[in-house]
Write an enzyme that holds these catalytic residues in place. Structure first.
Site, PDB file in Angstrom:
ATOM      1  N   GLU A  35       0.877  -1.177   0.000  1.00 24.48           N
ATOM      2  CA  GLU A  35       0.000   0.000   0.000  1.00 24.48           C
ATOM      3  C   GLU A  35       0.912   1.223   0.000  1.00 24.48           C
ATOM      4  O   GLU A  35       1.803   1.316   0.852  1.00 24.48           O
ATOM      5  CB  GLU A  35      -0.882   0.005   1.258  1.00 24.48           C
ATOM      6  CG  GLU A  35      -1.808   1.200   1.246  1.00 24.48           C
ATOM      7  CD  GLU A  35      -2.726   1.288   2.470  1.00 24.48           C
ATOM      8  OE1 GLU A  35      -2.688   0.400   3.331  1.00 24.48           O
ATOM      9  OE2 GLU A  35      -3.464   2.289   2.519  1.00 24.48           O
ATOM     10  N   ARG A 262       4.892 -12.420   9.778  1.00 27.77           N
ATOM     11  CA  ARG A 262       5.581 -11.157   9.689  1.00 27.77           C
ATOM     12  C   ARG A 262       6.982 -11.277  10.263  1.00 27.77           C
ATOM     13  O   ARG A 262       7.182 -12.000  11.244  1.00 27.77           O
ATOM     14  CB  ARG A 262       4.852 -10.149  10.590  1.00 27.77           C
ATOM     15  CG  ARG A 262       4.277  -9.015   9.891  1.00 27.77           C
ATOM     16  CD  ARG A 262       3.329  -8.261  10.802  1.00 27.77           C
ATOM     17  NE  ARG A 262       2.232  -7.865   9.957  1.00 27.77           N
ATOM     18  CZ  ARG A 262       2.285  -6.787   9.167  1.00 27.77           C
ATOM     19  NH1 ARG A 262       3.290  -5.975   9.191  1.00 27.77           N
ATOM     20  NH2 ARG A 262       1.281  -6.511   8.361  1.00 27.77           N
ATOM     21  N   LYS A 272       4.546   0.743   9.160  1.00 29.77           N
ATOM     22  CA  LYS A 272       4.613   2.046   8.492  1.00 29.77           C
ATOM     23  C   LYS A 272       3.972   3.136   9.337  1.00 29.77           C
ATOM     24  O   LYS A 272       4.443   4.269   9.363  1.00 29.77           O
ATOM     25  CB  LYS A 272       3.925   1.967   7.125  1.00 29.77           C
ATOM     26  CG  LYS A 272       4.802   1.321   6.074  1.00 29.77           C
ATOM     27  CD  LYS A 272       4.110   1.285   4.737  1.00 29.77           C
ATOM     28  CE  LYS A 272       3.102   0.164   4.704  1.00 29.77           C
ATOM     29  NZ  LYS A 272       2.531  -0.063   3.368  1.00 29.77           N
TER      30      LYS A 272
END
Ligand code: ATP
Ligand code: MG
Length: 562
Positions: A35, A262, A272
């Site tokens: 994204e 992750r 982020k």
């Protein structure tokens, strides 16, 4: 970069099984779907290496897909930075794709779902919708709008698209099952109204599709065969499949979502949202601050793409979340930098050495190897004279026998040059040493072949000739967080663990050959570590970042989980 021949990870086992079951290998296709709401970090590097690594292993295309469905957070700056980072890591994508390019197709499919009685416009506010969701053990309650006639749904949805309503007035929901044990299946929202300009579609749309409705359908449009995401999307898989059931044609590839854990790195945060906070609140100097765990920060710090790739490959992928010690990343940086960097001499905390028996105003040039690890790297000439700088901590007036550096009455070799002996010191009124007065052995020059040149002394020091030296700014970095898991504390915020001493700036003395060093170039400062020329450097003002010190603590730690 091909990794054929290596043992298979669990994702590769899944793919192998699909191939054995008849999936044609020429239809394999992967994607990396960031994204564009921030810069990529070291966790993304794992996902990039996984997806592009699969592309290399199976000779299959990999798309770079921007998952750009939330105009409130996404920007072109991030798109550009992401492309630069993926390229820098050494990968090439097949197609550059944008979920926003599929807005029309997604809209058309949504209308088809409405027509089929599988989606409806809900006119409740988000609070009411949430209140009807139920709990994992209790069924939810149907919305009063759930049985709205198809025609009315279609008309409202079209008006939503035309901009007839305020934000929050209506949403489009899939009509699935308000009693499903999977809460995500309880009539999930597919569209919301947002009167926001998008960085690519501008004001063409004022309804935006949500992640679940977008992601699988984007995979389908691109004919991605294996869609890999992180574990938190595990519960979304059922919905991913339900949405695909609504559109998949029998002669098309049906994408398969699989999840992996992750990657977290110790002493930092990889989110982020949190990295954005560090930037916005000024804890660091931007996304590419060399202390940031972003790919751009690591690049600016001097990390190489090969080091990042071998780090990602070593930690591999896992089914369970864990924290990888940042010392392992340092270890991979050192391994690569040791092979490729030219050696130079620089002194970070200088003290002056006067060689009293060296000819006044005299100078000579000594030969130094550029990189002993690389036989083709050649030699360079270094100026030597009777006034030099050495590292302040390399001298002591008195020291025990274990101190192999310079002490009064003791000898050391100056690297690539002569053996010197410390005779006396000159101090200022506070007792700080201003000069170390030494004598040298004129026959001991390295490489001259004399018996004296072969004489062994315990210590070898780096040095720079004072008269020839240039000066430069050197930024020394420490960990940005003092705690190994700054975001792993319930009672404290990750910002509470910021290390106030993560950046120290010094003026260093350097050998003159460095004057033409260019931003991005990497060096080993002998005995000190690996350094990289920073982009802040200007003509006449060099700035170096310390990438990593020489000392490898990793060898002792071994692969452990913090
Ligand atoms: P963040 O929480 O940092 O915003 P994200 O998952 O929202 O991360 P995306 O841009 O949506 O970021 O992620 C792109 C891809 O990278 C996704 O497939 C995601 O699962 C993967 N990814 C993100 N963070 C990590 C991580 N720490 N380790 C491994 N893969 C990751
Ligand atoms: Mg995200």
């Amino acid at each position: 970069m091909s990794d054929k021949g290596k043992s298979l990870n669990f994702i590769e086992h899944i793919i192998e099984e699909d191939l054995r079951n008849g999936f044609p290998d020429h239809l394999l296709r992967f994607r990396f779907p960031p994204e564009p709401n921030g810069y990529l970090h070291i966790g993304h590097a794992s996902s990039i290496c996984l997806n592009f690594g699969l592309g290399l292993r199976y000779d299959a295309p990999v798309n770079l897909r921007f998952d750009d469905t939330n105009p409130t957070k996404e920007e072109q700056e991030y798109v550009d930075a992401i492309k630069k980072d993926v390229e820098w890591l050494g990968f090439s994508w097949d197609k550059e794709c944008y979920a926003s390019d599929y807005f029309q197709q997604l809209y058309d499919w949504a209308e088809a779902l409405i027509t089929d009685g599988k989606a409806y416009v809900d006119s409740q506010n988000s609070g009411d919708i949430a209140a009807q969701k139920g709990t994992p053990t209790e069924a939810g309650t149907n919305s009063p709008y759930r049985d709205r006639p198809v025609e009315e749904n279609l008309e409202l949805f079209r008006k939503m698209k035309e901009g007839a309503f305020e934000e929050g007035a209506h949403v489009l929901r899939a009509k699935i099952d308000m009693a499903s044990p999977n809460m995500l299946m309880r009539d999930p929202v597919m569209y919301r109204i947002l009167h926001r300009a998008h960085h690519r579609t501008n004001t063409d749309w004022c309804i935006y599709p949500l992640y679940d409705w977008t992601h699988g359908e984007s995979d389908y449009i691109e004919q991605v065969s294996h869609s890999l995401c992180t574990l938190e999307f595990g519960p979304h898989r059922e919905l991913y499949d339900w949405f695909l059931d609504q559109v998949t044609a029998s002669d098309k590839v049906r994408p398969k979502q699989r999840e992996f854990a992750r990657r977290n790195l110790s002493h930092t945060v990889v989110s982020k949202r949190k990295l954005l906070q560090l930037v916005e609140q000024g804890h660091v100097n931007g996304w590419d601050d060399p202390r940031m765990p972003t790919i751009s920060g690591l690049r600016r710090r001097g990390c190489t793409p090969a080091a990042l790739r071998s780090f990602a490959e070593t930690i591999g992928i896992a089914k369970r979340e864990n924290v990888v010690d940042v010392a392992l990343l340092d270890h991979h940086m050192r391994e690569d930098l040791n092979k490729i960097t030219p050696r130079v001499m620089a002194v970070l905390d200088p003290v002056r050495v006067i060689i009293t028996n060296y000819p006044k105003e005299g100078e000579e040039w000594v030969q130094a190897e550029n990189n002993p690890e690389d036989p083709n790297s050649g030699h360079r000439e270094l100026p030597f004279s009777g006034e030099l700088f050495i590292e302040r901590e390399d001298f002591r007036e008195e020291a025990n026998r274990k101190f192999f550096r310079l002490k009064l009455g003791g000898e050391v070799r100056l690297k690539n040059a002569y053996i010197i002996k410390a005779e006396s010191v000159k101090k200022d009124r506070e007792g700080e040493i201003l000069e170390i007065h030494c004598t040298y052995d004129p026959k001991s020059r390295s490489g001259s072949g004399t018996p004296e040149s072969l004489r062994k002394v315990k210590g070898t020091l780096h040095w720079v000739s004072a008269r020839h030296a240039i000066r430069g700014e050197v930024r020394l970095y420490d960990r940005l967080f003092s705690d190994p898991t700054p975001d792993g504390h319930k009672e404290k915020n990750f910002l509470d663990f910021i290390n106030p001493d993560s950046l120290m700036t010094v003026t260093a003395i350097m050998e003159p050959g460095l004057k033409d060093a260019k931003p991005g170039e990497r060096y080993q400062f002998q005995r000190l570590g690996y350094f990289c020329v920073d982009s802040d450097s200007t003509e006449g003002h060099l700035v170096f970042n310390r990438t990593v010190t020489l000392r490898d603590t990793w060898a002792k730690i071994e692969l452990k989980q913090v």
